[in-house]
Design a protein around this motif. Structure first.
Motif, PDB file in Angstrom:
ATOM      1  N   ALA A 321       0.667  -1.272  -0.002  1.00 34.01           N
ATOM      2  CA  ALA A 321       0.064   0.136   0.037  1.00 34.01           C
ATOM      3  C   ALA A 321       0.936   1.219   0.000  1.00 34.01           C
ATOM      4  O   ALA A 321       0.655   2.337  -0.907  1.00 34.01           O
ATOM      5  CB  ALA A 321      -1.016  -0.020   1.093  1.00 34.01           C
ATOM      6  N   TYR A 346      -3.310   3.933   3.033  1.00 33.16           N
ATOM      7  CA  TYR A 346      -4.220   3.671   4.497  1.00 33.16           C
ATOM      8  C   TYR A 346      -3.866   2.153   4.643  1.00 33.16           C
ATOM      9  O   TYR A 346      -4.003   1.320   3.820  1.00 33.16           O
ATOM     10  CB  TYR A 346      -5.753   3.865   3.880  1.00 33.16           C
ATOM     11  CG  TYR A 346      -6.598   3.841   5.031  1.00 33.16           C
ATOM     12  CD1 TYR A 346      -7.022   4.873   5.820  1.00 33.16           C
ATOM     13  CD2 TYR A 346      -7.141   2.481   5.594  1.00 33.16           C
ATOM     14  CE1 TYR A 346      -8.074   4.856   6.821  1.00 33.16           C
ATOM     15  CE2 TYR A 346      -7.945   2.260   6.752  1.00 33.16           C
ATOM     16  CZ  TYR A 346      -8.399   3.610   7.398  1.00 33.16           C
ATOM     17  OH  TYR A 346      -9.070   3.464   8.235  1.00 33.16           O
ATOM     18  N   ARG A 347      -3.706   2.172   5.908  1.00 33.10           N
ATOM     19  CA  ARG A 347      -3.392   0.797   6.597  1.00 33.10           C
ATOM     20  C   ARG A 347      -3.307   0.892   7.842  1.00 33.10           C
ATOM     21  O   ARG A 347      -3.466   1.945   8.532  1.00 33.10           O
ATOM     22  CB  ARG A 347      -1.918   0.369   5.930  1.00 33.10           C
ATOM     23  CG  ARG A 347      -0.823   1.049   6.568  1.00 33.10           C
ATOM     24  CD  ARG A 347       0.421   0.605   6.152  1.00 33.10           C
ATOM     25  NE  ARG A 347       1.795   1.233   6.600  1.00 33.10           N
ATOM     26  CZ  ARG A 347       2.261   1.172   7.995  1.00 33.10           C
ATOM     27  NH1 ARG A 347       1.556   0.844   9.061  1.00 33.10           N
ATOM     28  NH2 ARG A 347       3.298   2.214   7.971  1.00 33.10           N
ATOM     29  N   ARG A 355      -5.663   8.074  10.537  1.00 37.81           N
ATOM     30  CA  ARG A 355      -6.776   7.156   9.917  1.00 37.81           C
ATOM     31  C   ARG A 355      -7.907   8.044   9.736  1.00 37.81           C
ATOM     32  O   ARG A 355      -8.544   7.964   8.492  1.00 37.81           O
ATOM     33  CB  ARG A 355      -7.003   5.974  10.548  1.00 37.81           C
ATOM     34  CG  ARG A 355      -6.007   5.096  10.719  1.00 37.81           C
ATOM     35  CD  ARG A 355      -6.741   3.615  11.160  1.00 37.81           C
ATOM     36  NE  ARG A 355      -7.271   3.929  12.619  1.00 37.81           N
ATOM     37  CZ  ARG A 355      -6.748   3.620  13.681  1.00 37.81           C
ATOM     38  NH1 ARG A 355      -5.347   3.323  14.009  1.00 37.81           N
ATOM     39  NH2 ARG A 355      -7.371   4.075  14.827  1.00 37.81           N
ATOM     40  N   VAL A 370      -6.498   6.395  -3.411  1.00 37.10           N
ATOM     41  CA  VAL A 370      -5.954   5.901  -2.070  1.00 37.10           C
ATOM     42  C   VAL A 370      -5.412   4.348  -2.405  1.00 37.10           C
ATOM     43  O   VAL A 370      -6.345   3.690  -2.901  1.00 37.10           O
ATOM     44  CB  VAL A 370      -7.013   5.619  -1.100  1.00 37.10           C
ATOM     45  CG1 VAL A 370      -6.632   4.931   0.131  1.00 37.10           C
ATOM     46  CG2 VAL A 370      -7.514   7.066  -0.561  1.00 37.10           C
ATOM     47  N   SER A 372      -4.942   1.095  -0.408  1.00 37.48           N
ATOM     48  CA  SER A 372      -5.070   0.494   0.874  1.00 37.48           C
ATOM     49  C   SER A 372      -4.904  -1.233   0.935  1.00 37.48           C
ATOM     50  O   SER A 372      -5.045  -1.760   0.277  1.00 37.48           O
ATOM     51  CB  SER A 372      -6.559   1.081   1.050  1.00 37.48           C
ATOM     52  OG  SER A 372      -7.090   0.305   2.386  1.00 37.48           O
ATOM     53  N   LEU A 376      -9.858  -0.803   4.395  1.00 38.12           N
ATOM     54  CA  LEU A 376     -11.016   0.075   3.494  1.00 38.12           C
ATOM     55  C   LEU A 376     -11.800  -0.946   3.066  1.00 38.12           C
ATOM     56  O   LEU A 376     -12.786  -0.482   2.277  1.00 38.12           O
ATOM     57  CB  LEU A 376     -10.594   1.028   2.823  1.00 38.12           C
ATOM     58  CG  LEU A 376     -10.112   2.539   3.301  1.00 38.12           C
ATOM     59  CD1 LEU A 376      -9.445   3.457   2.477  1.00 38.12           C
ATOM     60  CD2 LEU A 376     -11.076   3.138   4.143  1.00 38.12           C
TER      61      LEU A 376
END
Length: 808
Positions: A321, A346-347, A355, A370, A372, A376
Motif C-alpha cells: 500500500a 491507508y493501512r 486514519r 487511495v 489501501s 478499507l
C-alpha cells in the motif's frame, strides 16, 4: 481481444490493451423494497426519513424481523446493500422504546431496559457506524465508541450511560470481559450483539473470536441478559459467503438463520482481468519476469487519478500500500504537481488521527486516489467511487467481491480491475474468470477447537468466572481434556464447583487475538527516537531483520538492529530502490495421523506435525522489475511450530512407471509443492501466507516421496483440513495452472515461490505435471469424515508461528 466496452480505456492503456485477458460485466441490479415493519417505532422511521430513507429493502426487513423475534440472524449480502439498517432497526427500536419508558416514569427503576453492543474488526468501521447512528439524531440513543483510542476519562461514563456501544474484539477481550462486574448493569440490559463483517473472522483470528463469543454468551447468561429473551440476540453482517448460517452459527456456538437474497440496487460494474506484461529482466532461472502488480497498479492508479476518477487500489500488504502510493505520487508529479497531494496510503498501524484524516478526505472527494490494505475493504461508507483496482488476489472470492463492490455504490456504472501478481493462483484466475464468477463463494474456515487457541481462552473464562462442568459443552468436546492439562500445568485448580484461575499473571494476557506468540515489537526511528509503529513478534524474522526495508506513510527505512530481548527494532531513514524478502529453511516431523484416504497407490493424510523453520538470508529485489539485486546471510534462531498438515505419499514405483527417473523426483515434488501452496486459496479461505510446505524425495517418517502443506499457525487454522477435504479439486486446479503457464521451464506464475529457502532449485515444471497426474490418477471426491473430538493438547501454546508460512 476486443472487449467492446467503453470503460476499459479509463485505465489509460487504450481500448484493447495487451495486458487485458478477460472482461466480465456485473449487471446493474434494481431495488426491491418492502414496507417498514409494524413493530418499528414511528420515531425511528421518521429518523431514517430525515436521511432520505423512506422505504427499506426487502432483505433488510426480513433480517430485522428475524432478530426482533428473538432469533440469531446473519445478513449476507453484497457491498453497499444496506446491511447496517438491517441490524440498526431492531437495536434502535428496542433502545428508543426503553428510554421512552424511563422518561415516562422518572424515578422508577426499570429492569427491562435495552442496550446494544456492536463489534467490528477495525476501528475505522466502528467510527463510520458511530457517525451513521448519530446522523439519525435520535435523542434517546447515546452511541459511543469504546476502544483503544477512547479517552480513559470517558470510559466510565460510557460504561454507565451509553446504550449503543461500538467496540472491537480486542477491547471486549482485554477491557470488558475481565472487568465484567463493572459492566453488570450493561450486561443485564444487553438485548442485541451486532457482529459486523463476520466473514473477516477466519483462520486463527476467527478461532479466537469464536471462543471470545462463547465467553461473552457465558457472561451474559450469568447476569441474566435479555428480559424478553433468554440471552442477547446476535445479528451478523457478512459479505456474500457459502453457508453463512453455518459459519456464523459456528462463530457464536448457537443456531442461526441466514438472509442472503440481495434486494439493493447497484450500478453495472465492468471487471477487467489484467496481467502485467513480461519485462526484459531475468529471473533466477534466466526466464523473463513479469512487471510487478505493485508497479502496474501504481500506473493504473496514476492514469485514473489524472482523469479525475475517484479510485481505491487494494493490496494485501502494508508495504504494498505504501509503495503504490509513493510510485503513484511520483508519476503524477510529472503530469500535474497539484495531483500528488490528492493521493494517500491507508493501512493499519497508523495513528488514529492519521486514519480519520484519510477517511474524511476520501469521503469529501479531496482525495482522488487511495492505496489501501483490506482495512478499507470493510463496510466503511464511501459512496461516489468510480473505480477499484485489486493488486494481487485478495485471498477469497468474498474479499474480491467486497473490494470491487466499493465502486458504483452511488448507482453509477463503474470499473474494477484485478491485477494479477506473479503467483500461480493469480495466473490461473486471471485466465479463468469462471473460477471466480461461476462457482459458489467460499465458506469461512476456522477451528474453535484448536487447542493452542482454546486453552488460553479457557484460562480467561475461568478467571472471569469459575468454570462449571455444565458449561463445558459451550466450548466443545475437547475442553475437558484441555482443562485437565491446564490443572497439571498449574494454571487452573479443580474444585467441586469447577475450575478456578489460580495463576498470578493476567489470564487475558495469555491470549493474542490477532497474532501468535511473542507480543508486539516496537519500530523506533534511530535518528529521532520516535515510535513509528508496531509489528507482531513472529513477523520480525521475515520483515524486521537487519537490512530489511520498512515503509511507513511513504517513507522508507532500513532496519539497523533487531533486539528480540527488548522487543525493539531500530530503523533509519533511507531511499532504497529495492525491497527485501527473507528466505528460510524448513524441516517437518509427523506427530500424529488423524485422517487418511487411499487413492490407488497414493495415500493422503491429515494430522499433527512439528515444523522447524529458520530464516537464513534475505534478498534485495528491484521495486519495478522484481529482479534479484543481491542476497545476504542472516544469523537468526530456529523456531518450532506445532500445527496441522495435509500430506501426500507416493511410491517410487508409481513415479517411475509414469516416466520420471529418480533424479527428477526432487524437482517434480518441489515444483508441485510450490504450485499447490499457491492454489490452496482456491478451495480454502486462506491467504497464501497462512500456509507453508515442504517436499522431499525420501522423508524420514514416511519412507517415500512426500509433499507436505501445513497451516502456518500453532495448532492449525483449518486450512490444511479443508485442503484434505477438497484434495482432488485442489490438485486438479494446480495441475491445470502449471500446464497453462506460457513459460518453458517454470516461473513465479506457476512453480517458483518468492520465499523458497532453496533458491527455487531444483524445480521441474514438466515433472510436476507428471507427478500431479500420478496423484490424481485414482483420486476420489469423497474423503473420510473427521473423527469426533480433538487430538490432545500436548505442547506449549505460546510457541510463535512463522509470520508468512514458509515454503520449502
Amino acid at each position: 481481444m476486443n472487449p467492446h466496452d467503453s470503460l476499459i480505456p479509463l485505465l489509460g492503456r487504450g481500448p484493447d490493451p495487451e495486458q487485458l485477458r478477460h472482461v466480465r460485466t456485473i449487471p446493474a441490479r434494481e431495488a426491491v423494497h418492502a414496507p417498514w415493519p409494524e413493530w418499528v417505532h414511528p420515531d425511528v422511521v421518521a429518523a431514517y426519513g430525515t436521511l432520505g430513507i423512506h422505504e427499506p429493502y426487502k432483505h433488510q426487513v426480513h433480517a430485522a424481523d428475524v432478530a426482533h423475534a428473538g432469533r440469531h440472524v446473519v445478513v449476507a449480502t453484497g457491498t453497499a446493500s444496506g446491511k447496517s439498517l438491517a441490524y440498526q432497526l431492531p437495536a434502535l427500536d428496542a433502545i428508543h422504546r426503553s428510554e421512552l419508558r424511563v422518561l415516562a416514569e422518572p424515578g422508577r427503576i426499570h429492569d427491562d431496559g435495552a442496550v446494544t453492543l456492536y463489534l467490528s474488526p477495525t476501528k475505522a468501521l466502528a467510527a463510520d457506524q458511530l457517525n451513521a447512528i448519530r446522523a439519525l439524531k435520535l435523542p434517546t440513543v447515546r452511541a459511543e465508541t469504546y476502544d483503544g483510542d477512547t479517552d480513559p476519562a470517558s470510559r466510565r461514563w460510557i460504561r454507565d450511560h451509553a446504550n449503543f456501544i461500538l467496540a472491537n474484539p480486542d477491547m471486549l477481550h482485554f477491557g470488558i470481559l475481565p472487568n465484567h462486574a463493572w459492566w453488570a448493569g450493561f450486561f443485564r440490559r444487553l438485548r442485541y450483539v451486532i457482529v459486523d463483517e463476520a466473514h473477516s473472522y477466519r483462520g486463527v483470528f476467527g478461532s479466537h473470536v469464536a471462543n471470545l463469543m462463547r465467553r461473552l454468551r457465558r457472561i451474559c447468561a450469568y447476569y441474566g441478559a435479555g428480559t424478553s429473551f433468554p440471552e442477547p440476540v446476535f445479528i451478523a453482517a457478512s459479505a456474500t459467503a457459502s453457508d453463512p448460517d453455518t459459519s456464523f452459527s459456528r462463530l457464536i456456538g448457537a443456531p442461526v438463520e441466514a438472509v442472503s437474497t440481495d434486494c439493493s440496487p447497484h450500478g453495472a460494474t465492468t471487471v477487467a482481468f489484467w496481467e502485467p506484461a513480461l519485462t526484459e529482466a531475468r529471473g533466477e532461472n534466466g526466464a523473463n519476469v513479469r512487471r510487478t502488480a505493485v508497479a502496474e497498479t501504481a500506473d493504473l492508479l496514476a492514469n485514473l487519478v489524472s482523469a479525475r476518477i475517484r479510485t481505491i487500489a487494494f493490496i494485501k500488504s502494508r508495504r504494498g500500500a505504501e509503495t503504490i502510493s509513493a510510485i503513484t505520487k511520483r508519476l503524477l508529479d510529472e503530469v500535474d504537481p497539484s495531483l500528488p497531494q490528492r493521493v494517500a496510503a491507508y493501512r493499519s498501524g497508523y495513528l488514529p488521527e492519521e486514519r480519520r484524516a484519510v477517511e474524511k478526505a476520501l469521503r469529501s472527494g479531496e482525495l482522488l486516489g487511495v492505496s489501501s490494505t483490506s482495512a478499507l475493504e470493510l463496510g466503511i461508507d464511501i459512496s461516489g467511487l468510480d473505480a477499484v483496482l485489486v493488486a494481487g488476489w485478495p485471498g477469497t472470492r468474498a474479499s474480491l467481491f467486497q473490494q470491487i463492490g466499493r465502486a458504483g455504490r452511488a448507482g453509477q456504472d463503474a470499473i474494477a480491475a484485478f491485477v494479477a501478481s506473479d503467483d500461480p493462483l493469480d495466473t490461473f484466475l486471471v485466465n479463468h474468470p469462471e473460477a471466480i464468477f461461476d462457482v459458489s463463494v467460499e465458506a469461512t474456515v476456522f477451528d474453535p477447537s484448536n487447542p493452542y487457541v482454546l486453552g488460553p481462552h479457557l484460562c480467561a473464562a475461568a478467571a472471569e468466572l469459575p468454570l462449571g462442568t455444565g458449561e463445558l459443552a459451550l466450548f466443545g468436546p475437547s475442553a475437558e481434556g484441555l482443562l485437565d492439562q491446564l490443572v497439571a500445568q498449574g494454571y487452573l485448580r479443580r474444585r467441586p464447583a469447577g475450575w478456578f484461575w489460580t495463576h498470578s499473571q493476567s489470564a487475558a494476557a495469555m491470549v493474542n487475538l490477532r497474532a501468535d506468540g511473542g507480543g508486539p515489537v516496537n519500530i523506533v526511528d534511530a535518528d529521532t527516537g520516535s515510535l513509528l509503529g508496531t509489528m507482531d513478534s513472529p513477523q520480525t524474522h521475515y520483515q524486521a531483520h537487519t537490512g530489511a526495508v520498512y515503509v511507513h506513510q511513504g517513507d522508507s527505512y532500513v532496519v539497523e538492529d533487531l533486539n528480540e530481548d527488548d522487543h525493539c527494532v531500530m530503523v533509519r531513514r533511507a531511499n532504497p530502490d529495492f525491497y527485501t524478502t527473507a528466505r528460510d529453511v524448513t524441516q517437518i516431523e509427523v506427530l500424529e495421523t488423524q485422517r487418511t484416504a487411499t487413492w490407488g497407490d497414493v495415500s493422503v493424510h491429515f494430522g499433527e506435525v512439528k515444523v522447524t523453520t529458520q530464516v537464513v538470508s534475505f534478498q534485495r529485489k528491484a521495486l519495478i522489475s522484481n529482479e534479484v539485486l543481491g542476497e545476504e546471510p542472516l544469523e537468526l534462531g530456529a523456531r518450532d511450530l506445532f500445527t496441522k498438515a495435509v500430506w501426500f505419499e507416493v511410491g517410487n514405483r508409481s513415479l517411475t512407471g509414469a516416466g520420471l527417473v529418480e533424479a527428477e523426483f526432487p524437482g517434480a515434488l518441489h515444483a508441485a509443492e510450490h504450485a499447490a501452496i499457491g492454489l490452496l486459496p482456491l478451495v480454502a479461505s486462506s491467504d497464501r501466507w497462512d500456509i507453508g510446505g515442504v517436499s522431499t524425495a525420501l522423508h524420514a517418517d514416511t519412507g517415500v516421496p512426500t509433499i507436505f502443506v501445513y497451516d502456518g499457525h500453532p495448532g492449525g487454522a483449518g486450512f490444511a483440513e479443508r485442503a484434505f477435504d477438497k484434495a482432488k479439486v485442489w490438485l486438479t486446479a494446480t495441475r491445470d495452472a502449471i500446464r497453462a503457464c506460457e513459460c518453458e521451464s517454470g516461473c513465479p506464475s506457476c512453480v517458483q515461490s518468492p520465499k523458497c529457502g532453496n533458491k527455487n532449485n531444483p524445480l521441474d515444471k514438466a515433472g510436476a505435471v507428471t507427478l500431479l497426474g500420478v496423484l490424481l490418477k485414482d483420486a476420489t471426491e469423497a474423503m473420510p469424515p473427521a473423527p469426533a473430538g480433538c487430538a490432545g493438547w500436548g505442547q506449549d501454546y505460546n510457541r510463535p508461528a512463522p509470520a508468512d508460512g514458509s515454503t520449502g
